[in-house]
Scaffold this motif. Structure first.
Motif, PDB file in Angstrom:
ATOM      1  N   GLY A   5       0.824  -1.201   0.000  1.00 46.25           N
ATOM      2  CA  GLY A   5       0.000   0.000   0.000  1.00 46.25           C
ATOM      3  C   GLY A   5       0.861   1.255   0.000  1.00 46.25           C
ATOM      4  N   PHE A   6       0.346   2.312  -0.597  1.00 49.11           N
ATOM      5  CA  PHE A   6       1.113   3.555  -0.720  1.00 49.11           C
ATOM      6  C   PHE A   6       1.409   4.163   0.645  1.00 49.11           C
ATOM      7  CE2 PHE A   6       1.289   8.204  -1.167  1.00 49.11           C
ATOM      8  CZ  PHE A   6       2.367   8.312  -2.032  1.00 49.11           C
ATOM      9  N   GLU A   7       0.391   4.270   1.494  1.00 45.51           N
ATOM     10  CA  GLU A   7       0.559   4.939   2.780  1.00 45.51           C
ATOM     11  C   GLU A   7       1.498   4.160   3.698  1.00 45.51           C
ATOM     12  OE1 GLU A   7      -0.515   7.847   3.018  1.00 45.51           O
ATOM     13  OE2 GLU A   7      -1.994   7.921   1.394  1.00 45.51           O
ATOM     14  N   ALA A   8       1.500   2.829   3.576  1.00 48.76           N
ATOM     15  CA  ALA A   8       2.293   1.996   4.488  1.00 48.76           C
ATOM     16  C   ALA A   8       3.742   1.848   4.052  1.00 48.76           C
ATOM     17  CB  ALA A   8       1.651   0.609   4.603  1.00 48.76           C
ATOM     18  N   THR A   9       4.065   2.302   2.872  1.00 48.97           N
ATOM     19  CA  THR A   9       5.438   2.193   2.362  1.00 48.97           C
ATOM     20  C   THR A   9       6.176   3.495   2.606  1.00 48.97           C
ATOM     21  OG1 THR A   9       4.698   0.669   0.625  1.00 48.97           O
ATOM     22  CG2 THR A   9       6.848   1.709   0.323  1.00 48.97           C
ATOM     23  N   ASN A  10       7.398   3.415   3.139  1.00 50.81           N
ATOM     24  CA  ASN A  10       8.164   4.645   3.377  1.00 50.81           C
ATOM     25  C   ASN A  10       9.422   4.680   2.509  1.00 50.81           C
ATOM     26  OD1 ASN A  10      10.309   3.216   4.790  1.00 50.81           O
ATOM     27  ND2 ASN A  10       8.937   3.130   6.575  1.00 50.81           N
ATOM     28  N   MET A  11      10.082   5.825   2.532  1.00 47.05           N
ATOM     29  CA  MET A  11      11.251   6.026   1.675  1.00 47.05           C
ATOM     30  C   MET A  11      12.406   5.104   2.070  1.00 47.05           C
ATOM     31  SD  MET A  11      10.524   8.282  -0.675  1.00 47.05           S
ATOM     32  CE  MET A  11      11.865   9.346  -1.257  1.00 47.05           C
ATOM     33  N   ASP A  12      12.521   4.764   3.349  1.00 47.34           N
ATOM     34  CA  ASP A  12      13.576   3.841   3.784  1.00 47.34           C
ATOM     35  C   ASP A  12      13.397   2.476   3.136  1.00 47.34           C
ATOM     36  OD1 ASP A  12      14.996   5.597   5.432  1.00 47.34           O
ATOM     37  OD2 ASP A  12      13.647   5.249   7.124  1.00 47.34           O
ATOM     38  N   GLN A  13      12.155   2.000   3.087  1.00 48.99           N
ATOM     39  CA  GLN A  13      11.887   0.707   2.455  1.00 48.99           C
ATOM     40  C   GLN A  13      12.237   0.731   0.968  1.00 48.99           C
ATOM     41  OE1 GLN A  13       7.776   0.834   4.082  1.00 48.99           O
ATOM     42  NE2 GLN A  13       8.043  -1.376   4.375  1.00 48.99           N
ATOM     43  N   ILE A  14      11.912   1.841   0.326  1.00 48.67           N
ATOM     44  CA  ILE A  14      12.208   1.970  -1.104  1.00 48.67           C
ATOM     45  C   ILE A  14      13.716   1.976  -1.323  1.00 48.67           C
ATOM     46  CG2 ILE A  14      11.988   3.457  -3.138  1.00 48.67           C
ATOM     47  CD1 ILE A  14       9.304   4.436  -1.886  1.00 48.67           C
ATOM     48  N   ALA A  15      14.441   2.720  -0.479  1.00 51.54           N
ATOM     49  CA  ALA A  15      15.898   2.778  -0.598  1.00 51.54           C
ATOM     50  C   ALA A  15      16.505   1.385  -0.425  1.00 51.54           C
ATOM     51  CB  ALA A  15      16.465   3.742   0.442  1.00 51.54           C
ATOM     52  N   THR A  16      16.013   0.654   0.554  1.00 50.59           N
ATOM     53  CA  THR A  16      16.511  -0.710   0.778  1.00 50.59           C
ATOM     54  C   THR A  16      16.220  -1.597  -0.423  1.00 50.59           C
ATOM     55  OG1 THR A  16      16.218  -0.501   3.172  1.00 50.59           O
ATOM     56  CG2 THR A  16      16.336  -2.726   2.271  1.00 50.59           C
ATOM     57  N   GLU A  17      15.037  -1.457  -0.979  1.00 49.22           N
ATOM     58  CA  GLU A  17      14.624  -2.293  -2.113  1.00 49.22           C
ATOM     59  C   GLU A  17      15.541  -2.107  -3.318  1.00 49.22           C
ATOM     60  OE1 GLU A  17      11.833  -5.041  -3.962  1.00 49.22           O
ATOM     61  OE2 GLU A  17      12.304  -4.495  -1.893  1.00 49.22           O
TER      62      GLU A  17
END
Length: 200
Positions: free
Chosen positions: A35-47
């Motif tokens: 979900g958009f709201e539950a995803t943060n920039m840290d998770q994206i960076a890690t991905e």
């Protein structure tokens, strides 16, 4: 890929665009899963295997990640419209360009349904998407004004602006109907019904 003046983009710019595309792909995968709201920039960076600080060199917010792609779609839409026959009337030309944009998207129907639902469900994304869509209007008005026969006439440009804004609004309504129906209503059929209502 060329720059805004039509010149070949330099290696640094091509590399930057490639990294941005990788970030968008990874972020969309997370948005669809969590979900958009539950995803943060840290998770994206890690991905994508980079630091948060490095990620911010490419995108400042989650909204930019989603809507940067949306802005690029405006250029695809403009190019599709400009390829339509010069004698074609505005409504069918706009419809054909919008259909071509939909068919060019790198998502299967199920993922695109989820992405569209995400865009419609988030107030922040809806507000920002309106800003991007204004840019779409600016890109499309010159072509439509030319189809009306007098692109420099202010009244003709007013009519062109109204036509483009109406077509994009019909597109939004069609996508919303598609999402609300869980994909049961076809996007193109919904768009045609919305246009018929406006023109009727």
């Amino acid at each position: 890929m060329n720059d805004q003046q039509g010149r070949p983009a330099g290696l640094r710019e091509r590399t930057r665009r490639a990294v941005q595309a990788e970030i968008v792909t990874a972020a969309m995968r997370l948005f669809l899963e969590y979900g958009f709201e539950a995803t943060n920039m840290d998770q994206i960076a890690t991905e994508v295997g980079m630091s948060r600080r490095s990620l911010f060199r490419y995108f400042g917010t989650k909204e930019e990640i989603v809507l940067g792609d949306h802005a690029a779609h405006g250029q695809v839409l403009q190019a599709s419209l400009e390829k339509r026959p010069a004698h074609e009337a505005p409504w069918p030309a706009l419809r054909a360009a919008l259909v071509q944009l939909l068919r060019s998207l790198p998502y299967d129907s199920e993922d695109f349904l989820k992405i569209t639902a995400m865009l419609h469900a988030s107030p922040a994304l809806r507000a920002r998407r309106g800003e991007k869509q204004q840019r779409w209007t600016e890109l499309l008005v010159p072509d439509v004004a030319a189809r009306l026969g007098a692109p420099e006439d202010p009244r003709v440009r007013l009519r062109a602006h109204a036509l483009v804004a109406s077509a994009l609004a019909c597109s939004d309504v069609a996508l919303e109907a598609w999402v609300d129906s869980g994909g049961a209503i076809g996007v193109e059929d919904a768009f045609d019904e919305a246009v018929a209502a406006v023109r009727g």
